[in-house]
Motif scaffolding. Structure first.
Motif, PDB file in Angstrom:
ATOM      1  N   ARG A 405       0.960  -1.248  -6.478  1.00 25.59           N
ATOM      2  CA  ARG A 405      -0.435  -1.656  -6.632  1.00 25.59           C
ATOM      3  C   ARG A 405      -0.907  -2.454  -5.415  1.00 25.59           C
ATOM      4  N   ARG A 406      -0.007  -3.255  -4.842  1.00 28.21           N
ATOM      5  CA  ARG A 406      -0.378  -3.987  -3.630  1.00 28.21           C
ATOM      6  C   ARG A 406      -0.620  -3.039  -2.460  1.00 28.21           C
ATOM      7  N   GLY A 408      -2.142  -0.295  -2.781  1.00 26.34           N
ATOM      8  CA  GLY A 408      -3.396   0.408  -3.026  1.00 26.34           C
ATOM      9  C   GLY A 408      -3.302   1.546  -4.010  1.00 26.34           C
ATOM     10  N   THR A 410      -3.828   2.841  -7.282  1.00 22.20           N
ATOM     11  CA  THR A 410      -4.513   2.546  -8.534  1.00 22.20           C
ATOM     12  C   THR A 410      -4.897   3.862  -9.191  1.00 22.20           C
ATOM     13  N   CYS A 413      -3.505   7.919  -9.880  1.00 18.98           N
ATOM     14  CA  CYS A 413      -2.507   7.914  -8.827  1.00 18.98           C
ATOM     15  C   CYS A 413      -1.286   8.682  -9.310  1.00 18.98           C
ATOM     16  N   PRO A 454      -4.136   8.859  -4.737  1.00 23.69           N
ATOM     17  CA  PRO A 454      -3.127   8.000  -4.092  1.00 23.69           C
ATOM     18  C   PRO A 454      -1.733   8.364  -4.601  1.00 23.69           C
TER      19      PRO A 454
END
Length: 493
Positions: A405-406, A408, A410, A413, A454
């Motif tokens: 999550r850090r 990116g 989200t 995904c 993502p």
């Protein structure tokens, strides 16, 4: 082999005054819940298999790939909780309370057959195992197969009694259906000795119990069969895929693996572990000897069926995990333990009652209490160790999800590669794999999806990226032993 029909001595059905004053079966169930709530529930996250089962009915996350050997009974069981909340703690508490209630209800079926004292002892022998305590609040099928099997065997014997109510047949079919819905193969292995007993015992050769068992199998396995045709092209194909997923089902000697993994690891595949604490496995080595002794001693009584039937069912349910599979996990034998506790408790109580000298009774009771206390202390020791290992594993999954999550990732995904199902579940992402037992996508299809969602490919630390992710950006995930390769906007599909 002939099994005598069930005949219950009149005095056995009337509880002893002391037993009436102390509700031992209820106290065992309460203690089972309390230990789970105190030692397991507060610390344990969702494991790999749990995230697969839970994701099927969790409206907050995409469903993980559901492989051919699995059955959906446990997903249906947890669905009402997940419809209300996604809290792991709430799910754990609900399952702890539900498993304690199910423990009481399953062994309660046996109370008219063996009495409340023996019922309480049998449930204590099973509930005191570290595997029973660790998996009580988990969304895993083995414990629920175990309790369904105990109830099914009890309802079978009660259905065979003269002028048994029709409800016993309904309960027999329902409990066989429950066991089958949690694990189809276990339901079949449970039904085999029940059907064989219908054929072997002359007075049990009645169509109604046989039809109840068959109907339970059909009802419990209906969803599995429908899904077999919808996803795998038929039952035969699904069985073949299931066998391949499990490393090939066939004649294999897995007894040694089951013994070595008795106190952990939680999954022994490949199973090359050494035996760390052999003194804590003595109960397991003694178990078949004690059960065999109980069966032989029962030859001289009129209650052979009460001893033999659960022993036969327990032995049958252990066959695939001791003789047909090439790996092991301690939870696999939970159904066998739950059933074998019944002849052990019954014969122990019968032996005690056969002693007429007070001194002999006192010595036997004292020895039994000491042995039971030592056994439970050993189980507690193993429980603490394995609970810590499970907590560390699920903690690593959570840490990996936080790391993604850090970076990116989200929803929507996609996570692929090592530990994709649990990490994807914690990250709120879909999971997919291009190889292995959970293969459900091609590399080309994965790259097409990565072009607009993502995506991260997880690998073991320093092992390098998958072929399809060679130009993706590596990001180590501290504390997890994993590296995430994330597709950047400049990467080509």
């Amino acid at each position: 082999m002939t099994i005598a029909p069930t005949r219950i001595p009149p005095g056995l059905l009337a509880p002893h005054p002391a037993t009436r004053r102390v509700p031992w079966p209820e106290l065992v169930a309460i203690a089972y819940a309390v230990v789970q709530l105190a030692l397991v529930v507060p610390h344990l996250g969702l494991g790999w298999d749990e995230t697969v089962f839970v994701s099927q009915v969790d409206p907050r996350t995409p469903a993980a790939y559901f492989s051919a050997p699995r059955s959906r009974g446990i997903s249906f069981l947890v669905a009402p909780v997940l419809a209300v909340t996604g809290s792991t703690t709430a799910l754990r508490v609900a399952l702890a309370l539900l498993s304690a209630g199910a423990l009481y209800a399953a062994y309660r079926v046996w109370r008219p057959l063996i009495g409340p004292g023996r019922t309480a002892l049998a449930s204590l022998l099973f509930a005191g195992l570290w595997t029973s305590l660790l998996y009580g609040p988990q969304a895993m099928p083995n414990l629920w197969v175990a309790l369904s099997s105990v109830a099914a065997a009890g309802w079978f014997l009660r259905a065979m009694r003269p002028r048994a109510p029709r409800g016993t047949l309904i309960a027999l079919g329902a409990t066989v259906a429950a066991a089958t819905s949690f694990r189809l193969s276990d339901g079949v292995w449970l039904a085999l000795p029940l059907l064989a007993s219908c054929a072997a015992v002359r007075r049990w050769r009645r169509p109604a119990p046989l039809l109840a068992i068959v109907a339970g199998l059909a009802l419990g396995g209906a969803e599995w069969v429908v899904e077999a045709y919808a996803r795998w092209g038929g039952v035969g194909n699904r069985l073949a895929v299931s066998s391949a997923t499990q490393g090939g089902m066939g004649a294999q000697w897995a007894v040694g693996m089951a013994w070595r993994s008795l106190d952990g690891p939680l999954l022994c595949r490949p199973c090359r572990v050494g035996l760390a604490h052999p003194e804590l496995t003595l109960w397991w080595l003694a178990l078949p000897v004690l059960v065999l002794a109980a069966c032989l001693l029962a030859l001289r009584t009129r209650r052979r069926s009460i001893i033999w039937l659960p022993a036969l069912c327990g032995a049958a349910l252990s066959v695939p995990y001791l003789l047909l599979i090439g790996y092991s996990a301690p939870r696999f034998l939970l159904p066998a333990y739950a059933l074998l506790a019944l002849p052990l408790a019954t014969q122990a109580a019968d032996t005690y009652q056969s002693l007429h000298r007070p001194r002999a009774r006192f010595l036997l009771a004292a020895a039994a209490v000491v042995l039971l206390a030592l056994h439970l202390a050993g189980q507690y020791r193993v429980l603490v160790h394995n609970e810590a290992d499970a907590r560390a594993t699920t903690g690593a999954y959570r840490s990996a999800a936080h790391g993604l999550r850090r970076l990116g990732l989200t929803p929507p995904c996609l996570v692929t590669g090592a530990h994709a199902p649990p990490v994807g579940y914690y990250a709120g992402c879909a999971s997919a794999n291009v190889s292995g037992n959970n293969r459900n996508i091609t590399a080309q299809a994965l790259l097409r999806r990565a072009a607009h969602d993502p995506t991260a490919a997880l690998t073991a630390k320093d092992s390098g990226p998958p072929r399809y992710a060679r130009d993706w950006t590596p990001h180590p995930l501290p504390g997890t032993g994993l590296t995430a390769y994330v597709r950047s906007s400049s990467s080509t599909p």
